[in-house]
Design a protein around this motif. Sequence first.
Motif, PDB file in Angstrom:
ATOM      1  N   CYS A   1     103.569 -29.653  87.503  1.00 36.50           N
ATOM      2  CA  CYS A   1     103.245 -29.478  88.921  1.00 36.50           C
ATOM      3  C   CYS A   1     102.882 -28.030  89.208  1.00 36.50           C
ATOM      4  O   CYS A   1     103.633 -27.125  88.840  1.00 36.50           O
ATOM      5  CB  CYS A   1     104.442 -29.899  89.778  1.00 36.50           C
ATOM      6  SG  CYS A   1     104.238 -29.524  91.525  1.00 36.50           S
TER       7      CYS A   1
ATOM      8  N   CYS B   1     105.808 -26.684  91.965  1.00 38.02           N
ATOM      9  CA  CYS B   1     107.219 -26.460  91.632  1.00 38.02           C
ATOM     10  C   CYS B   1     107.474 -26.296  90.139  1.00 38.02           C
ATOM     11  O   CYS B   1     108.586 -25.998  89.721  1.00 38.02           O
ATOM     12  CB  CYS B   1     108.082 -27.598  92.178  1.00 38.02           C
ATOM     13  SG  CYS B   1     107.918 -29.139  91.261  1.00 38.02           S
TER      14      CYS B   1
ATOM     15  N   CYS C   1     103.800 -35.254  92.906  1.00 42.33           N
ATOM     16  CA  CYS C   1     104.917 -34.738  92.121  1.00 42.33           C
ATOM     17  C   CYS C   1     106.191 -35.366  92.671  1.00 42.33           C
ATOM     18  O   CYS C   1     106.514 -35.192  93.843  1.00 42.33           O
ATOM     19  CB  CYS C   1     104.993 -33.213  92.223  1.00 42.33           C
ATOM     20  SG  CYS C   1     106.498 -32.555  91.483  1.00 42.33           S
TER      21      CYS C   1
ATOM     22  N   CYS D   1     108.942 -32.411  93.824  1.00 43.47           N
ATOM     23  CA  CYS D   1     108.864 -31.677  95.090  1.00 43.47           C
ATOM     24  C   CYS D   1     108.223 -32.518  96.186  1.00 43.47           C
ATOM     25  O   CYS D   1     108.230 -32.131  97.350  1.00 43.47           O
ATOM     26  CB  CYS D   1     108.109 -30.361  94.917  1.00 43.47           C
ATOM     27  SG  CYS D   1     106.357 -30.529  94.547  1.00 43.47           S
TER      28      CYS D   1
HETATM   29 ZN   LIG Z   1     106.261 -30.408  92.270  1.00 46.78          ZN
END
Ligand SMILES: [Zn+2]
Length: 601
Positions: free
Chosen positions: A143, A146, A156, A159
């Motif tokens: 990601c 994050c 994702c 997050c």
């Molecule tokens: Zn993420």
Amino acid sequence: MSHVLAAVAWPYANGPRHIGHVSGFGVPSDVFSRYMRMAGHDVLMVSGTDEHGTPIQVQADADGVTPRQLADRYNRVIVEDLHGLGLSYDLFTRTTTRNHYAIVQELFEGLHRNGYIVARTTLGAISPSTGRTLPDRYIEGTCPICGYDGARGDQCDNCGNQLDPEQLVNPRSRINGETPQFVETEHFFLDLPAFAEAIGGWLDRRENWRPNVLKFSRNLLDDLQPRAITRDLEWGVPIPLDGWRDRADKRIYVWFDAVIGYLSASVEWARRTGDPEAWRQWWSADAQGKDALGYYFMGKDNIVFHSVIWPALLLGYSGEGDKAGAPGDLGKLNLPTEVVSSEYLTMEGKKFSSSRRVVIYVRDFLERYDADALRYFIAAAGPESNDTDFTWAEFVRRNNDELVAGWGNLVNRSISMAAKNFGEIPAAGELTDEDRAVLAVAKTGFTTVGELIGKHRQKAAIGEAMRVVAEANKYLSEQAPWKLKSDEDKPRQATVLHVALQVVSDANTLLTPFLPHSAQKVFELLGGVGVHAPMPRIEEVEDLDGGPSYPILTGDYTVGARWESVPLVAGTPLAAPKPVFRKLDPSVVEEELARLGGDES
Ligand SMILES: [Zn+2]
């Protein structure tokens, strides 16, 4: 009196629901709807299961079933869970009905016609070894926001941010590990910046919203970008434009279709009543005579969809964004009156997690405990305006100390004393100041509790209702009717018990939105006949447009108690009561904790 739409967030049909899912908006929206109906409003409470999108396709692939089969399985489980909790939906449906597809496509077309949906060339992934399109779900990587290694091409899970596959760091195919090739492909985008001004003006006119929701929503307007509303995916609503309709590899993005469910479910409800236009009374700004109010209930992670994106869709379809336009066949559609967002519930200090077994599913809960015990906990201690922790110790304590020892005890001792001494509701003689005072406390409750529920302050509302209960318990202890046994005292005993039973009846009405199952029982213990708190039923129905049949939740909620004190009739026969609530043995705390997973996994 108004038309009140209670639009409840749509549970995603990829597994059974745990109590965290129903605490934030499931039970609170039912409390609100039940109260509004009792207060005389025309309520339409709708929701359903959200069944499209990548996660369901991925899970179906893993289970070796079709996405539809997976959705069928969990739609049924969720319908049964919500039924068990007594949630009074006028219609709980699903997003795989043909009616839903038609309404989603109607909104898409209307927005497109008015210029709010634009085509854009973006990068799509193909498999270098086969040359075929690689759907988003088959791409994973790190990601970019994050750093979680395992984010998918569309989202994702760590997050929660939505992603495009080419944003992933080190993207790879989940099929064979190869690095996908990105080539140009066309997708449709919603022109969100074209609504910034209209949404800003609308937010400025909002009153009574929870301040954090309003502030969060306003901040979103500062950075609105066009948002993709189609995806490289086969499971979803087809794109209703020439040249796109029959493409198997492109579908409308799940969030766009799911949020339209509030409208499609309202239309489905109307069609099932035999008056296909009836939904307009809850949606049309032109509705004659009565206000049409819309309350949307969700968890805080979903605010953006309800305070920005859904209003944008409604404005665009109605021709009210920067590019103007004309309303489609459904006419101008009302924006939400209020977005009621809840905070998170945690479990024994941890985030709910099915994989780590930090969870209790609604079904398992209802096998071991009563629905009203959970409903009480959620109302009294749920995540209304703060993140809140569910602990088994606190659940047992509140059940035993408040529900059983407070309310249950009042019901039990007042009715059993009257049954034993009179066999009926005794007639009251002249009232003392103490009698009048406790009756007044109960009557005032109809104003205070009702106003608090109307403002979505259910914790304070049930606190006020339980204060009436406490006052009644105090009154009984002070008046001590069990001592008034002599012939001389008998008339006074009758008066005290009559007053006590009247307050029990009033408190029961005040508690009905929160505790509908036990409210029905208390009503019957007081000699009531018929429906006091109407309940939903599960009905197996045909798809209205020829698709497969499915179960819905619905009910007749026009019957039942009104939001008012109803004078008890002296002479109504009373029998010795059975306990309404169950006291829980403290040992259940350890049993439940032993069922939870440990930290090691
Ligand atoms: Zn993420």
